[in-house]
Design an enzyme around this catalytic site. Structure first.
Site, PDB file in Angstrom:
ATOM      1  N   GLU A 264       0.826  -1.209   0.000  1.00 21.16           N
ATOM      2  CA  GLU A 264       0.000   0.000   0.000  1.00 21.16           C
ATOM      3  C   GLU A 264       0.860   1.259   0.000  1.00 21.16           C
ATOM      4  O   GLU A 264       0.563   2.236  -0.693  1.00 21.16           O
ATOM      5  CB  GLU A 264      -0.939   0.010   1.209  1.00 21.16           C
ATOM      6  CG  GLU A 264      -1.958  -1.108   1.246  1.00 21.16           C
ATOM      7  CD  GLU A 264      -3.070  -0.941   0.226  1.00 21.16           C
ATOM      8  OE1 GLU A 264      -3.076   0.073  -0.490  1.00 21.16           O
ATOM      9  OE2 GLU A 264      -3.926  -1.834   0.141  1.00 21.16           O
ATOM     10  N   ASP A 413      -5.235  -9.791  -8.113  1.00 21.45           N
ATOM     11  CA  ASP A 413      -5.499  -8.946  -9.280  1.00 21.45           C
ATOM     12  C   ASP A 413      -4.278  -8.302  -9.919  1.00 21.45           C
ATOM     13  O   ASP A 413      -3.980  -8.509 -11.099  1.00 21.45           O
ATOM     14  CB  ASP A 413      -6.537  -7.875  -8.925  1.00 21.45           C
ATOM     15  CG  ASP A 413      -6.174  -7.070  -7.682  1.00 21.45           C
ATOM     16  OD1 ASP A 413      -5.173  -7.400  -7.007  1.00 21.45           O
ATOM     17  OD2 ASP A 413      -6.905  -6.105  -7.376  1.00 21.45           O
ATOM     18  N   GLU A 586     -12.071   0.666 -10.418  1.00 20.59           N
ATOM     19  CA  GLU A 586     -11.720  -0.293 -11.463  1.00 20.59           C
ATOM     20  C   GLU A 586     -12.602  -0.196 -12.707  1.00 20.59           C
ATOM     21  O   GLU A 586     -12.121  -0.332 -13.841  1.00 20.59           O
ATOM     22  CB  GLU A 586     -11.752  -1.719 -10.894  1.00 20.59           C
ATOM     23  CG  GLU A 586     -10.610  -2.045  -9.969  1.00 20.59           C
ATOM     24  CD  GLU A 586     -10.779  -1.432  -8.586  1.00 20.59           C
ATOM     25  OE1 GLU A 586      -9.770  -1.232  -7.885  1.00 20.59           O
ATOM     26  OE2 GLU A 586     -11.941  -1.149  -8.209  1.00 20.59           O
ATOM     27  N   THR A 674      -1.109   0.793 -10.344  1.00 17.02           N
ATOM     28  CA  THR A 674      -2.384   0.263  -9.879  1.00 17.02           C
ATOM     29  C   THR A 674      -3.130   1.238  -8.996  1.00 17.02           C
ATOM     30  O   THR A 674      -4.297   0.998  -8.664  1.00 17.02           O
ATOM     31  CB  THR A 674      -2.178  -1.081  -9.161  1.00 17.02           C
ATOM     32  OG1 THR A 674      -3.424  -1.788  -9.093  1.00 17.02           O
ATOM     33  CG2 THR A 674      -1.599  -0.869  -7.766  1.00 17.02           C
TER      34      THR A 674
END
Length: 705
Positions: A264, A413, A586, A674
Site C-alpha cells: 500500500e 489482481d 476499477e 495500480t
C-alpha cells in the site's frame, strides 16, 4: 500581487458595515441578490426543472457555490480545525483562494476492507439552519461586493452555474459537452479536497460525515495528500497543490516508529511522489509552481521524499527468498511478516511494486532497486504455476505458494496487471513479461471464463480449491480492471484502428478485444443492477452446472432494460454482506481504457451516468464532500463515513481522463500504476537489463526439471 490581498483589504470594512447595520443590511442584501440575477438556490431549482426526470437532485448534495462555505472558511481559519498544519493561514486561504480568484494504528487494506460503519443520514439542528441563513446573507453581500460569483476552482469558467452537471447529459441535450463534464469532475474533486482540507488537513484518514480525521502514524503519512498530488497537477489546481507541497516540505517525515504495508505504501505514497515528480517536470505548464523550477531550492522535493521512503521500504526484500515481507517498520528499517496466513505475503502485493521501484532506479541510477523487484518475478515464475494462474499467497521465507486459491480479485489482481505493464514500461524491451501475460490470459480463458444464465454475460470466476476444483461464479469489483488491461495488452496503448494496421495484429488480438468488450458490459451491469447505480463490492452470478466453457456460444443483451423484473437481472446476485460501495475505480478505469482504445463514445456515456450516480448518492451534507457507502442497494443509501484516498487519486482522476481530450497522457507514452499514478515509459539503457530467464517448460506449461 498576492491573490489574498484584495480579500484582506476589504474584509474588515465589509464586516464592520454588516455588524452595525445588521437588520437593514439583511433586507438590502436580499434586494441586491435579486437585482444581481439568479441566486444559487434559484439556479439549482431552475436546472432541476430542466433535468430528465430519471435523475433527481438529492437533498443532501452540497452546492458548489454555497455561501456558507466561504464565510465559514474565515471562521475556521481561527479555530483548531485548521490549526493542525504548520501554516494556519495556509489552512484557511489555501482552501478558498481558488474560489475567489483565478490564479493558476493501522493502514487501510485496499484489497480487503472491513464492512460495518454506522449510517449517517441525519437532520440538521435548528441552530445550524439559522446559522446557515445568517451566513448565507452575509456572504451574498460579500460576493456581490467583490464580484466573486461562480468561481469554484482554478480552471472552471466563472459562468458555470452550480448543478450544471446534472443538466449535462440529460435526454434533451443534443451534443455532449465533454469539456464541461470534465469541469464538473474538477468541481467534485475540489469539494472533496476542500472538505478534507477544512476538517482533517494533514490526517491520513477523513471521515466526511463526522467531519473528523485520524492518523495512521504518529506524525501522519500524507496518505490523502500525497495520493492526490498528481490529480491536482492534471486538474491544474495550483493553489491546492501549493498547500499540499508546503505540507510535504514542512511536515511529512518517514522517520517514524510505524509499521506500514509494503504494498500500500509503495503504490500510494511512492507511486504518488514519483508521478508528481514526472508530471511536474514533463508538463510544467500544469499547476506551475516556482518551487518546481530548475535550480529552485525545492525542485527535487518529490524525488527526495520518494528516495527516502524507498530506502526504508526496500528492506522488505531482505528475506531468504527475495519475496518481500508484507510490512516494514519505517523508522527502524525493519521488515515484518504478515500477521495472518502463516506469515505469507499476498502474491499480488509482492508483484505490484515493480513499476514504482524500476522507475525510481531509472531516475536515481540505483540499480539495487531494480534488482530487488525483478528477483521477485523470477521467484514467482519459478514456481511453475499452471496456466500462468498463481495462488494468492506466497511465503517470503522460501518463495513457495501457500494454498491453491486462484482469483483475479483481492490478493491476486494486480499481479496480472503488472505483467503487461512491465512489458510496456520498458518500451517492450522485456518480452518475458509479454510471454507471461499471454500465458495468463489463455489460462483465464481456459479455466476462469464462463457465461451466466439466462442472458449469457461473460464473467471471470474463481477457483478457491485450485484449477482442479469447482468454479465459483464470484467477481469482486476489483476484477473490473481486466477489460481495460486486456485492451491495453491487445493494442499496446495504440488505438484499435492504429493497432489493426500493424503487422503484429492477429486473430488473438481480435479475440482479446472482443473479450474486453464483453467483460466491460458485465462490469457495467454491476452498476445498473444496484438501486443507486453504484456497484457492490462483490457480485455473484447464476451459471450452468457444469459451467459453460469459454468456447460456448453466447450473446448478452446490448442494453440493460430498466424494468425491475427485466430478464437480465436474474443473472446477477448480490449478497447482503457485499452491498457496500467503496468508491472504487476499477470500472471507470476500464471505461477510460476502452474509450481511448476503441473510440466508442458508449464508454464515455456510461462513465457520465456512473459519475452522476456518485454525485447523487454519495454526497455528504454540511459540505462534507463524498463518502463511501455501507449499502449501495438502498435509496437513500447508507453512508459509510469514510472517504477513501483512491477516490481522489483514482476514481475522480479516471473520470477526468475519460472526459478529457485523448492527447492528455497518451497511452502509448505512459503506464499507469495500480493506484492510477502515471509514470513514463523508458528505454532501459546500458545500466539495466532483464536479469533472469524463465525455466524451460513442456507443452503443458510445466517446468522441465
Amino acid at each position: 500581487m498576492n491573490v489574498r490581498d484584495p480579500f484582506n483589504l476589504h474584509r474588515t470594512s465589509a464586516l464592520s458595515i454588516l455588524k452595525t447595520t445588521a437588520s437593514r443590511a439583511a433586507v438590502d442584501i436580499t434586494e441586491r441578490a435579486v437585482e444581481a440575477g439568479v441566486t444559487a438556490i434559484e439556479r439549482s431549482k431552475q436546472i432541476v426543472d430542466e433535468l430528465d426526470m430519471s435523475f433527481s437532485v438529492p437533498k443532501n448534495v452540497p452546492s458548489f457555490t454555497n455561501p456558507q462555505r466561504l464565510v465559514e472558511d474565515h471562521i475556521w481559519g481561527n479555530t483548531a480545525v485548521t490549526a493542525r498544519g504548520p501554516n494556519k493561514n495556509a489552512g484557511l486561504l489555501g482552501g478558498v483562494q481558488d474560489r475567489f480568484f483565478d490564479n493558476r494504528n493501522t493502514l487501510p487494506m485496499y484489497k480487503d476492507k472491513p464492512y460495518a460503519y454506522p449510517a449517517s443520514h441525519r437532520s440538521r439542528p435548528l441552530w445550524r439552519r439559522k446559522r446557515t441563513f445568517i451566513f448565507g446573507l452575509l456572504l451574498v453581500f460579500l460576493l456581490y461586493y467583490f464580484g466573486a460569483f461562480g468561481r469554484n476552482h482554478d480552471t472552471t469558467d466563472s459562468s458555470t452555474p452550480a448543478w450544471s452537471w446534472l443538466k449535462s447529459g440529460s435526454g434533451s441535450e443534443p451534443v455532449a459537452d465533454w469539456s464541461q463534464r470534465r469541469d464538473h469532475v474538477v468541481e467534485a474533486f475540489t469539494l472533496s479536497f476542500d472538505s478534507y482540507q477544512r476538517y482533517a488537513w494533514g490526517y491520513d484518514e477523513f471521515h466526511p460525515v463526522s467531519k473528523k480525521g485520524r492518523q495512521m502514524a504518529p506524525k501522519g503519512m500524507g496518505w490523502i495528500i500525497v495520493d492526490a498530488l498528481d490529480t491536482m497537477i492534471l486538474m491544474n489546481l495550483t493553489s491546492r497543490l501549493t498547500h499540499a507541497r508546503e505540507w510535504i516540505s514542512n511536515s511529512l517525515t518517514y522517520d517514524q516508529d510505524q509499521d506500514v504495508s509494503t504494498f500500500e505504501t509503495t503504490i500510494r505514497m511512492l507511486g504518488g511522489l514519483l508521478s508528481a515528480h514526472y508530471l511536474s517536470n514533463e508538463f510544467p505548464e500544469l499547476a506551475p509552481l516556482a518551487e518546481d523550477d530548475p535550480g529552485a531550492p525545492g525542485e527535487d522535493l518529490y524525488l527526495e521524499k520518494a528516495k527516502d521512503l524507498a530506502d526504508r521500504l526496500v528492506v522488505a526484500f531482505d528475506s531468504p527468498s527475495g519475496i518481500p515481507y508484507a510490512s516494514v517498520n519505517l523508522g527502524k528499517y525493519e521488515p515484518l511478516p504478515a500477521h495472518d496466513e502463516g506469515g505469507a505475503s499476498s502474491t499480488a502485493e509482492t508483484t505490484t511494486l515493480q513499476l514504482e521501484f524500476k522507475y525510481l532506479a531509472k531516475l536515481t541510477g540505483e540499480k539495487y532497486f531494480w534488482d530487488k523487484v525483478e528477483k521477485v518475478m523470477e521467484v514467482v515464475d519459478g514456481n511453475g504455476a499452471e496456466a500462468g494462474l498463481v495462488p494468492i499467497y506466497i511465503y517470503a521465507t522460501d518463495g513457495t505458494f501457500r494454498g491453491r486459491n486462484i482469483r483475479l480479485g483481492s490478493r491476486g489482481d494486480s499481479y496480472y496487471e503488472y505483467l503487461i505493464k512491465q512489458y510496456l514500461q520498458t518500451n517492450k524491451q522485456e518480452p518475458v513479461y509479454l510471454e507471461m501475460w499471454d500465458e495468463t490470459l489463455q489460462g483465464v480463458r481456459d479455466h476462469l471464463i464462463t457465461y451466466t444464465e439466462p442472458s449469457r454475460f461473460t464473467i471471470i470466476g474463481e477457483r478457491p480449491d485450485g484449477l482442479s476444483g469447482a468454479l465459483s461464479p464470484k467477481m469482486d469489483h476489483l476484477v473490473c480492471f481486466m477489460p481495460g488491461t486486456i485492451a491495453l495488452g491487445a493494442t499496446g496503448g495504440l488505438t484499435e484502428a492504429e493497432a489493426k494496421k500493424m503487422p503484429t495484429w492477429t486473430q488473438k488480438s481480435e479475440a482479446d478485444m472482443q473479450l474486453a468488450r464483453e467483460l466491460m458490459q458485465t462490469c457495467w451491469g454491476m452498476y445498473k443492477w444496484m438501486a443507486t447505480g453504484l456497484a457492490a463490492e462483490i457480485t455473484y452470478f447464476k451459471i450452468a452446472n457444469p459451467p459453460l466453457p469459454e468456447s460456448a456460444p453466447h450473446q448478452a443483451p446490448l442494453d440493460f432494460d430498466e424494468a425491475p423484473d427485466a430478464v437480465w437481472r436474474k443473472d446477477y446476485d448480490v449478497h447482503a454482506m457485499d452491498v457496500h460501495n467503496l468508491q472504487r475505480p476499477e470500472t471507470v478505469e476500464s471505461l477510460f481504457y476502452m474509450w481511448r482504445i476503441t473510440g466508442d463514445v458508449t464508454y464515455r456515456e456510461w462513465g457520465w451516468e456512473m459519475f452522476k450516480s456518485f454525485m447523487n448518492h454519495t454526497a455528504v451534507e454540511d459540505g462534507g464532500g463524498f463518502s463511501s457507502l455501507s449499502n449501495a442497494n438502498k435509496i437513500p443509501p447508507v453512508l459509510r463515513d469514510n472517504m477513501e484516498s483512491f477516490w481522489l487519486a483514482e476514481t475522480l482522476k479516471y473520470f477526468y481522463l475519460l472526459f478529457s481530450p485523448t492527447d492528455l497522457l497518451p497511452l502509448d507514452k505512459i503506464v499507469i500504476n495500480t493506484e492510477a499514478h502515471p509514470l513514463p515509459r523508458f528505454d532501459m539503457g546500458q545500466l539495466f537489463s532483464t536479469g533472469w530467464k524463465r525455466k524451460p517448460r513442456d507443452a503443458n506449461g510445466k517446468i522441465i526439471k
